[in-house]
Design an enzyme around this catalytic site. Structure first.
Site, PDB file in Angstrom:
ATOM      1  N   GLY A  11       0.838  -1.207   0.000  1.00  0.00           N
ATOM      2  CA  GLY A  11       0.000   0.000   0.000  1.00  0.00           C
ATOM      3  C   GLY A  11       0.866   1.248   0.000  1.00  0.00           C
ATOM      4  N   ARG A  72       1.122  -5.260  -5.256  1.00  0.00           N
ATOM      5  CA  ARG A  72       1.385  -6.419  -4.395  1.00  0.00           C
ATOM      6  C   ARG A  72       1.559  -7.619  -5.313  1.00  0.00           C
ATOM      7  NH1 ARG A  72      -2.715  -3.719  -1.005  1.00  0.00           N
ATOM      8  NH2 ARG A  72      -1.633  -2.960   0.832  1.00  0.00           N
ATOM      9  N   GLY A 102       5.981  -2.057   3.541  1.00  0.00           N
ATOM     10  CA  GLY A 102       5.624  -2.628   4.830  1.00  0.00           C
ATOM     11  C   GLY A 102       6.241  -3.998   5.023  1.00  0.00           C
ATOM     12  N   ASP A 103       5.741  -4.756   5.976  1.00  0.00           N
ATOM     13  CA  ASP A 103       6.447  -5.999   6.319  1.00  0.00           C
ATOM     14  C   ASP A 103       6.328  -7.077   5.232  1.00  0.00           C
ATOM     15  OD1 ASP A 103       3.972  -7.095   6.920  1.00  0.00           O
ATOM     16  OD2 ASP A 103       4.737  -8.179   8.670  1.00  0.00           O
ATOM     17  N   THR A 126       4.592   2.719   5.298  1.00  0.00           N
ATOM     18  CA  THR A 126       3.197   2.259   5.388  1.00  0.00           C
ATOM     19  C   THR A 126       2.471   3.152   6.383  1.00  0.00           C
ATOM     20  OG1 THR A 126       1.744   0.523   6.270  1.00  0.00           O
ATOM     21  CG2 THR A 126       4.008   0.447   7.022  1.00  0.00           C
ATOM     22  N   ASP A 128       0.314   2.088   8.328  1.00  0.00           N
ATOM     23  CA  ASP A 128      -0.198   1.243   9.416  1.00  0.00           C
ATOM     24  C   ASP A 128       0.607   1.306  10.716  1.00  0.00           C
ATOM     25  OD1 ASP A 128      -2.085   0.430   7.609  1.00  0.00           O
ATOM     26  OD2 ASP A 128      -1.071  -1.428   7.076  1.00  0.00           O
ATOM     27  N   ASP A 130       3.021  -0.642  11.672  1.00  0.00           N
ATOM     28  CA  ASP A 130       3.023  -2.018  12.198  1.00  0.00           C
ATOM     29  C   ASP A 130       4.346  -2.734  11.959  1.00  0.00           C
ATOM     30  OD1 ASP A 130       2.815  -2.173   9.470  1.00  0.00           O
ATOM     31  OD2 ASP A 130       1.210  -3.660   9.447  1.00  0.00           O
ATOM     32  N   ARG A 172      -4.899  -2.286   9.052  1.00  0.00           N
ATOM     33  CA  ARG A 172      -4.779  -3.737   8.985  1.00  0.00           C
ATOM     34  C   ARG A 172      -4.959  -4.324  10.387  1.00  0.00           C
ATOM     35  NH1 ARG A 172      -2.836  -6.247   4.382  1.00  0.00           N
ATOM     36  NH2 ARG A 172      -1.878  -4.402   3.580  1.00  0.00           N
TER      37      ARG A 172
HETATM   38  O1  F6P Z   1      -1.223  -1.468   4.460  1.00  0.00           O
HETATM   39  C1  F6P Z   1      -1.830  -0.262   4.112  1.00  0.00           C
HETATM   40  C2  F6P Z   1      -3.323  -0.438   3.939  1.00  0.00           C
HETATM   41  O2  F6P Z   1      -3.857   0.828   3.604  1.00  0.00           O
HETATM   42  C3  F6P Z   1      -4.050  -1.046   5.122  1.00  0.00           C
HETATM   43  O3  F6P Z   1      -4.298  -0.123   6.147  1.00  0.00           O
HETATM   44  C4  F6P Z   1      -5.287  -1.562   4.454  1.00  0.00           C
HETATM   45  O4  F6P Z   1      -5.824  -2.666   5.161  1.00  0.00           O
HETATM   46  C5  F6P Z   1      -4.793  -2.021   3.106  1.00  0.00           C
HETATM   47  O5  F6P Z   1      -3.577  -1.326   2.871  1.00  0.00           O
HETATM   48  C6  F6P Z   1      -5.740  -1.734   1.974  1.00  0.00           C
HETATM   49  O6  F6P Z   1      -5.213  -2.281   0.833  1.00  0.00           O
HETATM   50  P1  F6P Z   1      -5.739  -1.957  -0.619  1.00  0.00           P
HETATM   51  O7  F6P Z   1      -5.263  -0.590  -0.995  1.00  0.00           O
HETATM   52  O8  F6P Z   1      -5.143  -3.012  -1.465  1.00  0.00           O
HETATM   53  O9  F6P Z   1      -7.241  -1.988  -0.558  1.00  0.00           O
END
Ligand code: F6P
Length: 322
Positions: A11, A72, A102-103, A126, A128, A130, A172
């Site tokens: 993300g 991703r 992120g991780d 990120t 998050d 996390d 998340r």
């Molecule tokens: O990891 C960042 C994040 O924004 C999370 O907070 C969220 O759960 C996820 O990515 C959403 O992913 P996407 O943009 O693929 O919907």
């Protein structure tokens, strides 16, 4: 001449562009060639990377998103796919890779180093927050500021219509955006995955607020606790006297100009990443900022040591919420 590559993955987050710009400028300053990989690990596998020029990374500091695009790639769990990625780097003479993400992205970078010897360095990008090994991740502060701005707007309308709003925020499985965004934005109740909660807790807060003459409520709920829309329906059924609405802040939290704090974090960590590659003593590592110190750990530290102890500030936030 040393050649490095840089990618953003997972993300996107505000400040990724600042990190790209910092790494590229610091590396160019050393006389290195810097390749930008398009769409994260997907670009590595599809051989989609190009030499960055100083003009490519100009004017980036304050721009949200990532100029390298992000994606991703679940297939990157396959060692054969990682071998293709490493070959695409090696055929250009690139031996080092900076991964901003992120991780999940750190896992990819970890295996590229362990299996293929690519000298990877991770920068935590990120919203998050996390990742272990850094007090904050790049984008988190901007996301918090977006949340508090949204909560203040929602308070205006909730107060006018005497409503109860359940506001879903991202993160998340990490409750930091909800807890600290809620705390800074004066939420009247917070639900996060790290702390056990019951719907009765929220009901009690609302009852206590009504007794004090308060006619509206803003409850901030982390996406990590489950289906927030269902929770809001449940609350409406249990308290039919209320007018309950569900609001999802969604991807708004990932956009916009990075705050000064995120820009400075991205700048400090970007410089640290380039210095690690220049010294050529460590690889397969991540950089983080703890208090005022740059900290270097193995990439696996990010997930092996991750744990959040949010109880203390949760209790404070709940006390302040009534
Ligand atoms: O990891 C960042 C994040 O924004 C999370 O907070 C969220 O759960 C996820 O990515 C959403 O992913 P996407 O943009 O693929 O919907």
């Amino acid at each position: 001449m040393k050649k490095i590559a840089i990618l953003t993955s997972g993300g996107d987050s505000q400040g990724m562009n600042t990190a790209i710009r910092t790494v590229a400028k610091a590396a160019m300053d050393k006389g290195w060639e810097v390749y930008g990989v398009v769409r994260g690990f997907k670009g590595l596998v599809n051989d989609d990377m190009h030499l960055l020029t100083p003009l490519d990374v100009a004017g980036l500091t304050g721009k949200g998103g990532t100029m390298l695009l992000s994606a991703r790639l679940p297939e990157f769990k396959d060692p054969k796919v990682r071998a293709i990625a490493a070959d695409n780097l090696r055929k250009r003479g690139i031996d080092s890779l900076v991964v901003i993400g992120g991780d999940g992205s750190y896992h990819g970078a970890h295996y590229l180093y362990e299996e293929q010897g690519i000298k990877t360095v991770g920068i935590p990008g990120t919203i998050d927050n996390d990742i272990a090994g850094t007090d904050r991740t790049i984008g988190y502060d901007t996301a918090l500021n977006i949340v508090i701005d949204a909560l203040s707007k929602l308070q205006d309308t909730a107060r006018s219509h005497e409503r109860t709003l359940l506001v879903e925020v991202m993160g998340r499985n990490c409750g930091d955006i909800a807890l600290y965004g809620g705390m800074a934005g004066a939420a009247n109740g917070i639900l996060i995955p790290e702390v056990k909660w019951k719907i009765e807790d929220i009901e009690n807060i609302i009852k206590a607020r009504r007794e004090k003459g308060k006619n509206y409520d803003i409850i901030v709920v982390s996406e990590g606790v489950g289906n927030v829309e269902e929770i809001s329906k449940n609350l409406q059924n249990r308290m039919p006297e209320l007018d309950v609405r569900y609001v999802n802040l969604g991807h708004l939290q990932r956009g916009g100009r990075p705050t000064a704090a995120d820009r400075l974090l991205a700048t400090k960590l970007g410089i640290a990443a380039v210095e690690i590659l220049a010294e050529d003593k460590q690889a397969g590592v991540m950089v983080g900022l703890q208090k005022t110190d740059i900290i270097i750990n193995k990439l696996s530290y990010a997930w092996e040591n991750y744990s959040k102890k949010n109880q203390e500030y949760y209790d404070i936030a709940m006390m302040l919420s009534i």
